[in-house]
Design an enzyme around this catalytic site. Sequence first.
Site, PDB file in Angstrom:
ATOM      1  N   GLY A   1     -28.399   2.605  62.821  1.00  0.00           N
ATOM      2  CA  GLY A   1     -27.159   1.824  63.460  1.00  0.00           C
ATOM      3  C   GLY A   1     -27.260   2.282  64.979  1.00  0.00           C
ATOM      4  CB  ALA A   2     -26.706   0.151  68.032  1.00  0.00           C
TER       5      ALA A   2
ATOM      6  NE  ARG B   1     -35.101   1.394  64.248  1.00  0.00           N
ATOM      7  CZ  ARG B   1     -33.917   0.583  63.518  1.00  0.00           C
ATOM      8  NH1 ARG B   1     -33.175   1.387  62.955  1.00  0.00           N
ATOM      9  NH2 ARG B   1     -33.896  -0.483  63.159  1.00  0.00           N
TER      10      ARG B   1
ATOM     11  CD  GLN C   1     -30.173  -2.508  56.971  1.00  0.00           C
ATOM     12  OE1 GLN C   1     -30.246  -3.378  56.090  1.00  0.00           O
ATOM     13  NE2 GLN C   1     -30.908  -2.256  58.024  1.00  0.00           N
TER      14      GLN C   1
ATOM     15  CG  ASP D   1     -28.835  -3.148  66.594  1.00  0.00           C
ATOM     16  OD1 ASP D   1     -28.388  -3.935  65.581  1.00  0.00           O
ATOM     17  OD2 ASP D   1     -29.150  -2.081  66.198  1.00  0.00           O
TER      18      ASP D   1
ATOM     19  CE  LYS E   1     -30.962  -4.511  60.616  1.00  0.00           C
ATOM     20  NZ  LYS E   1     -32.426  -4.269  60.856  1.00  0.00           N
TER      21      LYS E   1
HETATM   22  O1  MRU Z   1     -31.836  -1.400  61.492  1.00  0.00           O
HETATM   23  P1  MRU Z   1     -30.564  -0.833  61.662  1.00  0.00           P
HETATM   24  O2  MRU Z   1     -29.769  -0.371  60.339  1.00  0.00           O
HETATM   25  O3  MRU Z   1     -30.319   0.243  62.489  1.00  0.00           O
HETATM   26  O4  MRU Z   1     -29.658  -2.109  62.176  1.00  0.00           O
HETATM   27  C1  MRU Z   1     -28.305  -1.825  62.348  1.00  0.00           C
HETATM   28  C2  MRU Z   1     -27.496  -3.002  62.742  1.00  0.00           C
HETATM   29  O5  MRU Z   1     -28.068  -4.005  63.140  1.00  0.00           O
HETATM   30  C3  MRU Z   1     -26.096  -2.964  62.948  1.00  0.00           C
HETATM   31  O6  MRU Z   1     -25.414  -3.966  62.763  1.00  0.00           O
HETATM   32  C4  MRU Z   1     -25.765  -2.368  64.583  1.00  0.00           C
HETATM   33  O7  MRU Z   1     -26.701  -1.464  64.878  1.00  0.00           O
HETATM   34  C5  MRU Z   1     -24.427  -2.053  64.772  1.00  0.00           C
HETATM   35  S1  MRU Z   1     -23.930  -0.562  64.116  1.00  0.00           S
HETATM   36  C6  MRU Z   1     -22.386  -0.213  64.684  1.00  0.00           C
END
Ligand code: MRU
Length: 381
Positions: free
Chosen positions: A67-68, A108, A216, A257, A268
């Site tokens: 999550g970002a 990442r 997720q 993100d 995502k």
């Molecule tokens: O690969 P992830 O689980 O880190 O991807 C997360 C997402 O795409 C979330 O939607 C995004 O980070 C927003 S979190 C507030």
Amino acid sequence: MPRILESRPTLSRAPLSGAPWFAVEMEPATGEVILLDQRALPAREVYFAYDTPDGVAEAIRDMVVRGAPAIGITAAYAMAQCARAERGEPAMFLVAMGAAGRVLGRTRPTAVNLAWAIARMARRAAEVARMHPDERAAALIAEAESIHREDVAACRTIGKLGAALVPDDGRRVLTHCNAGALATGGYGTALGVIRAIREAGRAVHVLADETRPYLQGARLTAWELAADGIDVEVITDNMAGHLFARGEIGCVVVGSDRIARNGDVANKIGTYGVAVLAGVHGVPFVVAAPWSTVDLSTPTGAEIPIEQRSESEVTRIGDIQLVPSGVRARHPAFDVTPAKWVAAIVTERGVVRPSAGETMEALSTAGAVGSTAGGESGEPA
Ligand code: MRU
């Protein structure tokens, strides 16, 4: 190897998440970065304690934390941990901080919150490098905690602003991936909107896309909403079109993100398809994200780097092989939704309407709603 904590840890201060559980915290007494292992959810709530930035970097890469905003906060704590450990003269301190930042920054590529938090910690490190090692470590811990606190405050403001955009017509709110307390410092962005709707006394019913391949939605969104007693149903990603066509979905709310200057939104993998479905069915597609996710230096979504993850995350689920051995698979972990499909982007600074031609620059000098603070591009107010 991290230290494994089989039960919910008790910190020497209350968790900043505002909830009894948390995705990321630092124990100020020991300098350990403590992460909830999101790979084990929903089966087990296990926490890992890390004592080096290299260990934390591996945890980010392996999606112990994801999550970002959450990975940005995690990296900030790891840099504070580095500041605590490095007691050498100013030049050595800055070399160590730079090295930690590079290791963490390589983990990442898509979520800009990671680079944003590392840059903010590096700036603070430069300001305090000449202080006594104890004082500069305290300053860096305080900076990481500010990043964490500001994120939770931003999520609460986003929640209130976003709740006002969700129609109150009894239809479902669809979300994709997990943009909840697990993905942020606490409360969540997209799920912060859901929590704020409920706190306003309105009924809210959530449809969570399962979000292949990492699940997720099925594992994490369902876990945290169910824990809060919020009505949530999981659907496989290919069911959304059917439910849009039947008029069951009244709004889509997702996180992001990285948001480019023109309002293109990386999120995502699978988000783009949901956005097009929403547009075709006249359903508002709303993105909820803190200003730390906005990247004004990236003009459009075409310049956003898309993380390519391992094929095995597609070909297997746990120990189960889904695809014949030897057959290749693709795994772009994110996609970009063009601004024209985005009805609204809700940040703590206010709301931008990309499909009406507004760009993120509209809020570049605004302060957070409800605060008098201002801020430059990418800086939280
Ligand atoms: O690969 P992830 O689980 O880190 O991807 C997360 C997402 O795409 C979330 O939607 C995004 O980070 C927003 S979190 C507030």
